[in-house]
Design an enzyme around this catalytic site. Structure first.
Site, PDB file in Angstrom:
ATOM      1  N   GLN A 102       0.827  -1.192   0.000  1.00 33.71           N
ATOM      2  CA  GLN A 102       0.000   0.000   0.000  1.00 33.71           C
ATOM      3  C   GLN A 102       0.873   1.258   0.000  1.00 33.71           C
ATOM      4  O   GLN A 102       0.350   2.359  -0.127  1.00 33.71           O
ATOM      5  CB  GLN A 102      -0.910   0.000   1.231  1.00 33.71           C
ATOM      6  CG  GLN A 102      -1.963  -1.090   1.219  1.00 33.71           C
ATOM      7  CD  GLN A 102      -2.715  -1.170   2.533  1.00 33.71           C
ATOM      8  OE1 GLN A 102      -2.374  -1.934   3.411  1.00 33.71           O
ATOM      9  NE2 GLN A 102      -3.749  -0.362   2.677  1.00 33.71           N
ATOM     10  N   ASP A 105       6.110   4.857  -1.726  1.00 30.81           N
ATOM     11  CA  ASP A 105       7.461   5.423  -1.661  1.00 30.81           C
ATOM     12  C   ASP A 105       8.472   4.774  -2.593  1.00 30.81           C
ATOM     13  O   ASP A 105       9.589   5.264  -2.737  1.00 30.81           O
ATOM     14  CB  ASP A 105       7.987   5.362  -0.230  1.00 30.81           C
ATOM     15  CG  ASP A 105       7.796   3.981   0.409  1.00 30.81           C
ATOM     16  OD1 ASP A 105       8.217   2.972  -0.193  1.00 30.81           O
ATOM     17  OD2 ASP A 105       7.218   3.919   1.509  1.00 30.81           O
ATOM     18  N   HIS A 120      -1.492   1.423  -4.318  1.00 28.33           N
ATOM     19  CA  HIS A 120      -1.870   2.836  -4.275  1.00 28.33           C
ATOM     20  C   HIS A 120      -0.984   3.717  -5.143  1.00 28.33           C
ATOM     21  O   HIS A 120      -0.973   4.933  -4.986  1.00 28.33           O
ATOM     22  CB  HIS A 120      -1.861   3.331  -2.830  1.00 28.33           C
ATOM     23  CG  HIS A 120      -2.896   2.672  -1.974  1.00 28.33           C
ATOM     24  ND1 HIS A 120      -2.856   2.676  -0.594  1.00 28.33           N
ATOM     25  CD2 HIS A 120      -4.019   1.972  -2.304  1.00 28.33           C
ATOM     26  CE1 HIS A 120      -3.898   2.018  -0.112  1.00 28.33           C
ATOM     27  NE2 HIS A 120      -4.608   1.574  -1.135  1.00 28.33           N
ATOM     28  N   CYS A 128       0.615  13.419 -17.388  1.00 26.34           N
ATOM     29  CA  CYS A 128      -0.105  14.633 -17.741  1.00 26.34           C
ATOM     30  C   CYS A 128      -1.594  14.299 -17.850  1.00 26.34           C
ATOM     31  O   CYS A 128      -1.974  13.323 -18.499  1.00 26.34           O
ATOM     32  CB  CYS A 128       0.407  15.193 -19.066  1.00 26.34           C
ATOM     33  SG  CYS A 128      -0.601  16.570 -19.701  1.00 26.34           S
ATOM     34  N   CYS A 131      -2.501  15.226 -22.028  1.00 23.64           N
ATOM     35  CA  CYS A 131      -1.993  14.421 -23.144  1.00 23.64           C
ATOM     36  C   CYS A 131      -1.536  13.020 -22.723  1.00 23.64           C
ATOM     37  O   CYS A 131      -1.145  12.213 -23.567  1.00 23.64           O
ATOM     38  CB  CYS A 131      -0.846  15.157 -23.841  1.00 23.64           C
ATOM     39  SG  CYS A 131       0.709  15.187 -22.900  1.00 23.64           S
ATOM     40  N   CYS A 148       2.905  19.956 -17.842  1.00 24.70           N
ATOM     41  CA  CYS A 148       3.469  19.280 -19.004  1.00 24.70           C
ATOM     42  C   CYS A 148       3.835  20.307 -20.070  1.00 24.70           C
ATOM     43  O   CYS A 148       3.365  21.445 -20.056  1.00 24.70           O
ATOM     44  CB  CYS A 148       2.427  18.294 -19.535  1.00 24.70           C
ATOM     45  SG  CYS A 148       2.859  17.454 -21.065  1.00 24.70           S
ATOM     46  N   SER A 189      -2.163  -2.430   9.142  1.00 20.49           N
ATOM     47  CA  SER A 189      -3.219  -2.434  10.150  1.00 20.49           C
ATOM     48  C   SER A 189      -4.467  -3.176   9.695  1.00 20.49           C
ATOM     49  O   SER A 189      -5.371  -3.431  10.489  1.00 20.49           O
ATOM     50  CB  SER A 189      -3.606  -0.992  10.512  1.00 20.49           C
ATOM     51  OG  SER A 189      -4.143  -0.319   9.376  1.00 20.49           O
ATOM     52  N   ASN A 211       3.470  -7.231  13.209  1.00 20.63           N
ATOM     53  CA  ASN A 211       3.095  -5.838  13.432  1.00 20.63           C
ATOM     54  C   ASN A 211       3.384  -5.485  14.891  1.00 20.63           C
ATOM     55  O   ASN A 211       3.131  -6.298  15.784  1.00 20.63           O
ATOM     56  CB  ASN A 211       1.604  -5.628  13.143  1.00 20.63           C
ATOM     57  CG  ASN A 211       1.279  -4.175  12.852  1.00 20.63           C
ATOM     58  OD1 ASN A 211       1.480  -3.679  11.757  1.00 20.63           O
ATOM     59  ND2 ASN A 211       0.769  -3.483  13.858  1.00 20.63           N
TER      60      ASN A 211
END
Length: 237
Positions: A102, A105, A120, A128, A131, A148, A189, A211
Site C-alpha cells: 500500500q 514510496d 496505491h 499529464c 496528453c 506538461c 493495520s 506488526n
C-alpha cells in the site's frame, strides 16, 4: 518452538510466498505513517490530511495539494531498510513470488525487488492529465503546480480518496495471494479497504502477521508483535 524459528521454517519451506505490506514497513526507514500516534492523520492542521488527499480537493485546490504532497509524501532520498533488503534476497532465491504494498514510496524497487504490485501507486510515476505523457519524478517541477510541455497539469500516479485502485494491479495481487502457500502481512493495520480485504483470498496453510501493534485476525495465524526490522534481521536463508 519460538516464533522466529517457526517463521524461518515456514519461509524456507514455502514454494509460493507472498508479502503484503503497509506503512509500518516504511516507518522504519524514517517515513511517517498515516494513522499512528504521530501520523499525518493525527496532526492538528487547519485542513485535515484526509481531506487534502481526496480527488475533490485535488481538483479544486491543486496548489495546496501539491504543497502538502511534496512535503509529506515524497521522500526520494530515503533508503530501504533491512526488511526491504531481506525481501530482495527471498525473491532472488525464488521463495518470494510477489510483494503487494500500500506504500507509494518506491522503496521495494529501490532495494531491488522486481515483482512489486503498488496498490496505491508510486511517487515515481506521474502523467499529464491532458496528453497522458509519462513523467519521472525527477522530471517535474517541485516548486509549483507541475505542468506538461502541452500545458496540462501533471498528476502523480497515487490513488487518492474517491479514486478506484488500478484494477489490473488489484487483480494480479489477488491472483498471487490465491496461489500462495504462505502469506506474510507486515506493518499493515488491515483497516484500509479494498487492500485489507485481500487477506480473504488467501487459502494457503501459513498466515503470518508481523506488526508492533495487535491486529485482530479471525483465522489461525503466526502472530508476531514486534518491529519488522528486528524480525527480518533474524530470518536465515
Amino acid at each position: 518452538m519460538d516464533n522466529i524459528r517457526a517463521l524461518n521454517e515456514i519461509i524456507n519451506s514455502s514454494k509460493y510466498l507472498v508479502f503484503l505490506g503497509g506503512a509500518g514497513l516504511s516507518t522504519e526507514s524514517g517515513i511517517p505513517d498515516f494513522r499512528g500516534k504521530y501520523g499525518l492523520y493525527n496532526k492538528n492542521d487547519e485542513i485535515p490530511a484526509e481531506m487534502i488527499l481526496s480527488r475533490t480537493f485535488f481538483d479544486r485546490n491543486k496548489e495546496i495539494f501539491y504543497d502538502f504532497y511534496l512535503k509529506n509524501l515524497v521522500f526520494e532520498n530515503v533508503l530501504p531498510n533491512i526488511t526491504h533488503n531481506k525481501l530482495v534476497q527471498l525473491e532472488n532465491k525464488g521463495i518470494l513470488k510477489a510483494i503487494i504494498t500500500q506504500n507509494i514510496d518506491g522503496l521495494h524497487e529501490k532495494a531491488g525487488s522486481k515483482n512489486v504490485y503498488n496498490l496505491h501507486g508510486s511517487i515515481y510515476q506521474n502523467h499529464c492529465m491532458l496528453c497522458k505523457r509519462f513523467y519521472r519524478s525527477d522530471e517535474i517541477d517541485k516548486s509549483d503546480i507541475p505542468r506538461c510541455s502541452c500545458g496540462g497539469i501533471i498528476k502523480p500516479d497515487v490513488t487518492l480518496y474517491e479514486e478506484e485502485l488500478n484494477q489490473d494491479i488489484l487483480e494480479k495481487a489477488v491472483e498471487n495471494i490465491k496461489q500462495a502457500d504462505a502469506l506474510i502481512v507486515a506493518g499493515n493495520s488491515l483497516t484500509v479497504y479494498p487492500a485489507a480485504g485481500l487477506i480473504n483470498y488467501f487459502k494457503g496453510k501459513n498466515l503470518i502477521i508481523i506488526n508492533k501493534d495487535i491486529i485482530p485476525v479471525n483465522r489461525p495465524a503466526l502472530v508476531i508483535n514486534e518491529y519488522l526490522g528486528d524480525i527480518f534481521n533474524k530470518i536465515k536463508l
